[in-house]
Scaffold this motif. Structure first.
Motif, PDB file in Angstrom:
ATOM      1  N   PRO A 140       0.813  -1.226   0.000  1.00 38.09           N
ATOM      2  CA  PRO A 140       0.000   0.000   0.000  1.00 38.09           C
ATOM      3  C   PRO A 140       0.846   1.276   0.000  1.00 38.09           C
ATOM      4  CG  PRO A 140      -0.892  -1.587   1.540  1.00 38.09           C
ATOM      5  CD  PRO A 140       0.424  -2.137   1.087  1.00 38.09           C
ATOM      6  N   ALA A 141       1.945   1.267   0.736  1.00 35.71           N
ATOM      7  CA  ALA A 141       2.785   2.463   0.800  1.00 35.71           C
ATOM      8  C   ALA A 141       3.348   2.824  -0.569  1.00 35.71           C
ATOM      9  CB  ALA A 141       3.916   2.254   1.801  1.00 35.71           C
ATOM     10  N   ALA A 142       3.574   1.823  -1.417  1.00 35.64           N
ATOM     11  CA  ALA A 142       4.146   2.081  -2.738  1.00 35.64           C
ATOM     12  C   ALA A 142       3.180   2.818  -3.654  1.00 35.64           C
ATOM     13  CB  ALA A 142       4.578   0.773  -3.391  1.00 35.64           C
ATOM     14  N   VAL A 143       1.880   2.761  -3.346  1.00 39.65           N
ATOM     15  CA  VAL A 143       0.896   3.475  -4.162  1.00 39.65           C
ATOM     16  C   VAL A 143       0.291   4.652  -3.395  1.00 39.65           C
ATOM     17  CG1 VAL A 143       0.355   1.500  -5.635  1.00 39.65           C
ATOM     18  CG2 VAL A 143      -0.889   1.796  -3.486  1.00 39.65           C
ATOM     19  N   GLY A 144       0.970   5.063  -2.330  1.00 42.33           N
ATOM     20  CA  GLY A 144       0.574   6.271  -1.618  1.00 42.33           C
ATOM     21  C   GLY A 144      -0.500   6.093  -0.580  1.00 42.33           C
ATOM     22  N   ILE A 145      -0.734   4.868  -0.104  1.00 42.54           N
ATOM     23  CA  ILE A 145      -1.761   4.629   0.911  1.00 42.54           C
ATOM     24  C   ILE A 145      -1.070   4.422   2.254  1.00 42.54           C
ATOM     25  CG2 ILE A 145      -3.577   3.068   1.684  1.00 42.54           C
ATOM     26  CD1 ILE A 145      -4.148   2.445  -1.232  1.00 42.54           C
ATOM     27  N   PRO A 146      -1.327   5.284   3.239  1.00 43.94           N
ATOM     28  CA  PRO A 146      -0.685   5.121   4.552  1.00 43.94           C
ATOM     29  C   PRO A 146      -1.200   3.880   5.253  1.00 43.94           C
ATOM     30  CG  PRO A 146      -2.348   6.865   4.615  1.00 43.94           C
ATOM     31  CD  PRO A 146      -2.220   6.465   3.179  1.00 43.94           C
ATOM     32  N   THR A 147      -0.331   3.247   5.998  1.00 45.01           N
ATOM     33  CA  THR A 147      -0.710   2.033   6.724  1.00 45.01           C
ATOM     34  C   THR A 147      -0.382   2.190   8.195  1.00 45.01           C
ATOM     35  OG1 THR A 147       1.447   1.019   6.313  1.00 45.01           O
ATOM     36  CG2 THR A 147      -0.287   0.583   4.696  1.00 45.01           C
ATOM     37  N   ASP A 148      -1.032   1.373   9.004  1.00 45.71           N
ATOM     38  CA  ASP A 148      -0.722   1.348  10.432  1.00 45.71           C
ATOM     39  C   ASP A 148      -0.815  -0.081  10.926  1.00 45.71           C
ATOM     40  OD1 ASP A 148      -3.472   0.734  10.988  1.00 45.71           O
ATOM     41  OD2 ASP A 148      -3.941   2.872  10.871  1.00 45.71           O
ATOM     42  N   SER A 149      -0.561  -0.265  12.195  1.00 43.56           N
ATOM     43  CA  SER A 149      -0.489  -1.611  12.758  1.00 43.56           C
ATOM     44  C   SER A 149      -1.850  -2.309  12.790  1.00 43.56           C
ATOM     45  CB  SER A 149       0.091  -1.557  14.179  1.00 43.56           C
ATOM     46  OG  SER A 149      -0.723  -0.729  15.004  1.00 43.56           O
ATOM     47  N   ARG A 150      -2.916  -1.531  12.633  1.00 46.48           N
ATOM     48  CA  ARG A 150      -4.248  -2.142  12.701  1.00 46.48           C
ATOM     49  C   ARG A 150      -4.682  -2.740  11.367  1.00 46.48           C
ATOM     50  NH1 ARG A 150      -7.517   2.897  14.883  1.00 46.48           N
ATOM     51  NH2 ARG A 150      -6.115   3.848  13.344  1.00 46.48           N
ATOM     52  N   ARG A 151      -3.936  -2.485  10.330  1.00 45.92           N
ATOM     53  CA  ARG A 151      -4.307  -3.004   9.012  1.00 45.92           C
ATOM     54  C   ARG A 151      -4.108  -4.521   8.979  1.00 45.92           C
ATOM     55  NH1 ARG A 151      -4.699  -0.335   3.987  1.00 45.92           N
ATOM     56  NH2 ARG A 151      -4.585  -1.760   2.200  1.00 45.92           N
ATOM     57  N   ARG A 152      -5.151  -5.254   8.671  1.00 50.42           N
ATOM     58  CA  ARG A 152      -5.091  -6.713   8.694  1.00 50.42           C
ATOM     59  C   ARG A 152      -5.095  -7.328   7.294  1.00 50.42           C
ATOM     60  NH1 ARG A 152      -9.322  -8.229  13.630  1.00 50.42           N
ATOM     61  NH2 ARG A 152      -8.221  -7.058  15.276  1.00 50.42           N
TER      62      ARG A 152
END
Length: 296
Positions: free
Chosen positions: A17-29
């Motif tokens: 996701p980060a490679a296409v500009g979508i921020p991620t966090d630890s809750r992403r499953r």
């Protein structure tokens, strides 16, 4: 499972996701992108993309396929595979018959200093020259290299780069299944491999596709040792689905010496490795014996 749906799901799961500009966090499953994220980035509705992954949407446009290929980071081989899967419902491609022209077999026999063979889309070897028979230690017609890899040789066999070879074989069979989805012999082979090999099942579930046209191929021959060869694949014309594979050694290399030694060791056993044209005559005689002669 719908092939198009399964391919989209596996490709979506591998996109960072980060490679296409979508921020991620630890809750992403979710591994990779979510469906709605692919839809948004591709410019299609979420409902339409969900239907694609459920196998309920048919005949996506070229623009939609281009957008999906861009978002999912597909390479040229994967993009072509996506297009074939999307068109399956409209145009069924009949599997080639598999008959090798005698003129092609004459060319095969002219390759004297390198193993050479003719293979179809199922990875069935239809014919091989003398050195190919000596390399594999068996007659060429009747050999299926995928079955040989997964069910006969495993890690300690002929293939020095066994794991890489398995990736290539599964990727090739995935492409073939996308091109000839109604080929019963191909489907039977895939089922046999899935039943007999846990590694095949894992690789098949990844839905990776590969089109190997050239590259290094290493063999661990029981008589002459390691042979580091270069494989070139030449597609035969007339949409036959066949390829001519030539395994050459670099001039002056240990592999060249090994092939020369292998050829010498096999000089007293040429009956076991007949020329390709002789293989064709043998098959033809079996299928159509002369009058008064029984079939073998």
């Amino acid at each position: 499972m719908d092939d198009l749906a399964g391919f989209l799901r596996t490709r979506r799961s591998r996109v960072d996701p980060a490679a296409v500009g979508i921020p991620t966090d630890s809750r992403r499953r979710v591994e990779g992108l979510r469906r709605e994220e692919v839809a948004h980035l591709s410019g299609v509705s979420v409902d339409y993309y969900v239907r694609l992954e459920q196998g309920r949407a048919t005949q996506p446009s070229e623009q939609v396929l281009d957008a999906l290929a861009r978002v999912l980071g597909l390479d040229e081989t994967e993009r072509g595979h996506l297009d074939r899967l999307a068109r399956q419902r409209r145009r069924r491609v009949k599997a080639p018959g598999g008959r090798v022209r005698p003129e092609v077999l004459r060319v095969l026999d002219l390759v004297a200093d390198a193993p050479a063979l003719i293979m179809d889309h199922r990875l069935d070897v239809l014919a091989g020259n003398r050195l190919a028979g000596l390399l594999y230690g068996r007659p060429m017609p009747g050999l299926n290299t995928a079955r040989h890899l997964f069910l006969e040789e495993a890690e300690r066999g002929l293939y020095a780069d066994w794991e890489t070879c398995t990736l290539d074989a599964v990727g090739h069979l995935r492409l073939a299944a996308g091109t000839y989805p109604e080929d019963p012999r191909l489907a039977s082979l895939i089922g046999e491999l899935a039943m007999g090999s846990e590694r095949f099942r894992r690789l098949w579930a990844r839905a990776d596709v590969r089109a190997r046209t050239h590259g290094r191929k290493a063999y661990r021959h029981p008589l002459v040792g390691l042979l580091e060869l270069h494989q070139e694949n030449f597609a035969l014309p007339d949409e036959s689905g066949m390829e001519l594979l030539v395994l050459s050694a670099a001039p002056g290399s240990p592999a060249e010496d090994g092939l020369r030694l292998l050829a010498g060791l096999g000089a007293d056993n040429d009956d076991a490795c007949p020329p390709a044209n002789a293989q064709l005559r043998e098959q033809t005689n079996d299928a159509h014996p002369p009058p008064g002669m029984p079939r073998r």
